[in-house]
Write an enzyme that holds these catalytic residues in place. Structure first.
Site, mmCIF file in Angstrom:
data_model
loop_
_atom_site.group_PDB
_atom_site.id
_atom_site.type_symbol
_atom_site.label_atom_id
_atom_site.label_comp_id
_atom_site.label_asym_id
_atom_site.label_seq_id
_atom_site.Cartn_x
_atom_site.Cartn_y
_atom_site.Cartn_z
ATOM 1 N N GLN A 98 35.269 82.850 -36.340
ATOM 2 C CA GLN A 98 36.376 83.477 -35.605
ATOM 3 C C GLN A 98 37.137 84.412 -36.532
ATOM 4 O OE1 GLN A 98 38.514 80.205 -33.153
ATOM 5 N NE2 GLN A 98 37.293 79.120 -34.673
ATOM 6 N N HIS A 116 35.359 87.223 -32.964
ATOM 7 C CA HIS A 116 36.615 87.933 -32.751
ATOM 8 C C HIS A 116 36.639 89.312 -33.402
ATOM 9 C CE1 HIS A 116 38.758 83.828 -31.857
ATOM 10 N NE2 HIS A 116 37.979 84.232 -30.879
#
Ligand code: OAD
Length: 246
Positions: A98, A116
């Site tokens: 992430q 992300h």
């Protein structure tokens, strides 16, 4: 670390590592949540949403320029390096992160699924399709594309969908993993937080590395309450991979 885990580390052909901001904490980068977190005293809705960018692109760009500076000054730590060593030695290892700081890549991870996005990518907000690596100083903020429209950081904001290819790769890795190591994430942001559960339903043994308890802790096979910079080198060595800390 249990005997069952050591056994699986040695035998598993498919290992999934899922990382979050805690893996970069020992590199000196702030995590998001908690008393020293980046979201403490800052409103994520005014810095990390498409609406915030539409309203005040300069403020949003400054926030990401600051984060890029922090990331550029940071060095990968033993957690990043241990993961890279495992990936290099065991071809069935997947890394899903992430994090947007680029430290996994700088530690030598051959492949990183970035759920992300990245601080080091740029995208055009117009329709020209520009999506590129950030190579130089952007100059006056907010930065503009050659087509004249605003450029935006190549990260995923709250309320946005994850990149299709990344979520597909992460889902496939979770479904086929025999062993999942979840490190340095609070496990509250979806869909990333759903991956360990998915893997477990498909038969994986799930291990969490986090000094603090999270919503995932009660649902894993084994929780290691140690910092990632200590726990991951130990796990990688237990897997039989030679790994030098420096
Ligand atoms: P968080 O800040 O939510 O959580 C970081 C976790 O790392 C916490 O559970 C800490 O206990 C743990 N931690 C701290 N130091 C550690 C260490 N040395 N070793 C291991 N663990 C440690 O960060 P994320 O879970 O990554 O999204 O956050 C998920 C997403 O929320 C981010 O990708 C970002 C954020 O808002 C977007 O911006 C879309």
């Amino acid at each position: 670390m249990s005997g069952a885990l050591v056994e699986r580390l040695r035998a598993a052909r498919r290992i999934l590592l899922l990382t979050g901001a805690g893996v970069s904490a020992e590199s000196g980068l702030a995590t998001f949540r908690g008393p020293d977190g980046m979201w403490e005293g800052r409103d994520p809705m005014s810095l990390a949403t498409p609406e915030a960018f539409a309203e005040d692109p300069e403020t949003v760009w400054r926030f990401y320029a600051w984060r890029r500076e922090q990331a550029a000054r940071a060095e990968p730590n033993p957690a990043h390096r241990a993961i890279a060593a495992l990936q290099q030695e065991r071809s069935g290892t997947s890394l899903v992160t992430q994090n947007v700081d680029g430290l996994h890549e700088r530690a030598g991870s051959p492949e990183t699924v970035r759920l992300h996005g990245s601080l080091w990518r740029l995208r055009c907000t117009g329709g020209c399709g520009e999506d590129e690596d950030l190579r130089q100083d952007l100059g006056t903020l907010p930065a503009r594309c050659a087509c004249g429209e605003l450029l935006r950081p190549g990260v995923v904001w709250f309320g946005e969908s994850l990149p299709q290819a990344a979520i597909a790769a992460a889902t496939a890795a979770a479904e086929s993993a025999e062993l999942v190591i979840v490190a340095g994430t609070s496990s509250v942001v979806y869909p990333a937080a759903a991956l360990p559960e998915l893997a477990r339903r498909h038969g994986a043994y799930v291990v969490e590395v986090n000094p603090e308890a999270t919503p995932l802790t009660g649902r894993v096979d084994e929780a290691l309450p140690n910092p990632a910079g200590t726990a991951l080198p130990a796990l990688v060595r237990a897997a039989g991979v030679r790994f030098e800390e420096s």
